[in-house]
Design a protein around this motif. Structure first.
Motif, PDB file in Angstrom:
ATOM      1  N   TYR A  10      -9.077 146.008   1.074  1.00 21.48           N
ATOM      2  CA  TYR A  10      -8.016 146.745   0.404  1.00 21.48           C
ATOM      3  C   TYR A  10      -7.584 145.925  -0.808  1.00 21.48           C
ATOM      4  CZ  TYR A  10      -7.537 149.605   4.593  1.00 21.48           C
ATOM      5  OH  TYR A  10      -7.767 150.458   5.627  1.00 21.48           O
TER       6      TYR A  10
ATOM      7  N   LYS B  99       1.699 149.884   3.212  1.00 17.81           N
ATOM      8  CA  LYS B  99       0.484 150.693   3.310  1.00 17.81           C
ATOM      9  C   LYS B  99      -0.529 150.148   2.311  1.00 17.81           C
ATOM     10  CE  LYS B  99       2.920 154.735   4.842  1.00 17.81           C
ATOM     11  NZ  LYS B  99       3.346 156.079   4.569  1.00 17.81           N
ATOM     12  N   TYR B 100      -1.789 150.098   2.733  1.00 10.49           N
ATOM     13  CA  TYR B 100      -2.844 149.502   1.923  1.00 10.49           C
ATOM     14  C   TYR B 100      -3.758 150.578   1.352  1.00 10.49           C
ATOM     15  CZ  TYR B 100      -1.337 145.185   4.103  1.00 10.49           C
ATOM     16  OH  TYR B 100      -0.584 144.118   4.522  1.00 10.49           O
ATOM     17  N   TYR B 101      -4.255 150.326   0.123  1.00 11.91           N
ATOM     18  CA  TYR B 101      -5.135 151.257  -0.572  1.00 11.91           C
ATOM     19  C   TYR B 101      -6.264 150.483  -1.239  1.00 11.91           C
ATOM     20  CZ  TYR B 101      -1.246 154.420   0.125  1.00 11.91           C
ATOM     21  OH  TYR B 101      -0.255 155.166   0.697  1.00 11.91           O
TER      22      TYR B 101
ATOM     23  N   GLU C  56      -6.341 156.212  -5.478  1.00 10.55           N
ATOM     24  CA  GLU C  56      -5.610 156.536  -4.250  1.00 10.55           C
ATOM     25  C   GLU C  56      -4.110 156.401  -4.463  1.00 10.55           C
ATOM     26  OE1 GLU C  56      -7.139 154.012  -1.207  1.00 10.55           O
ATOM     27  OE2 GLU C  56      -9.059 155.061  -1.086  1.00 10.55           O
ATOM     28  N   LEU C  57      -3.698 155.375  -5.217  1.00 12.37           N
ATOM     29  CA  LEU C  57      -2.280 155.204  -5.538  1.00 12.37           C
ATOM     30  C   LEU C  57      -1.777 156.353  -6.404  1.00 12.37           C
ATOM     31  CD1 LEU C  57      -2.205 151.407  -6.426  1.00 12.37           C
ATOM     32  CD2 LEU C  57      -1.340 152.473  -4.366  1.00 12.37           C
TER      33      LEU C  57
ATOM     34  N   LYS D  69      -1.284 159.384  -4.182  1.00 19.22           N
ATOM     35  CA  LYS D  69      -0.156 159.206  -3.255  1.00 19.22           C
ATOM     36  C   LYS D  69       1.187 159.337  -3.964  1.00 19.22           C
ATOM     37  CE  LYS D  69       2.289 157.479   0.203  1.00 19.22           C
ATOM     38  NZ  LYS D  69       2.884 158.386   1.122  1.00 19.22           N
TER      39      LYS D  69
END
Length: 84
Positions: free
Chosen positions: A11, A28-30, A35-36, A39
């Motif tokens: 991540y 929370k990990y990405y 993805e960020l 989100k």
């Protein structure tokens, strides 16, 4: 054409959510900035400026902090064989 992320074992980003007192509620990990973006609903430029400037706050997400991290997705187990 954007580059693909070949590293799928770590991540690279973490979102820390804080409460009103300033203590961490969740992490929370990405893996990617995309993805960020999905989100949070912000642009890539906003994410980059948030990573560069510690005092930057998002207009709609005032109680979060994005950090660059290197956390493995899977736990790695070292197996040692003794040969006699």
């Amino acid at each position: 054409m954007p580059r693909k992320n070949p590293n799928k074992t770590n991540y690279h980003y973490a979102i820390k959510e804080f409460d009103d007192e300033g203590s961490v509620m969740s992490i929370k990990y990405y893996m990617t900035q995309y993805e960020l973006m999905d989100k949070l609903g912000v642009s890539q430029q906003a994410i980059c400026s948030h990573l560069r400037n510690e005092k930057h706050k998002f207009r709609n997400h005032k109680n979060i902090k994005i950090e660059k991290v290197l956390v493995p997705v899977y736990k790695k187990v070292l197996i040692i064989h003794d040969s006699i």
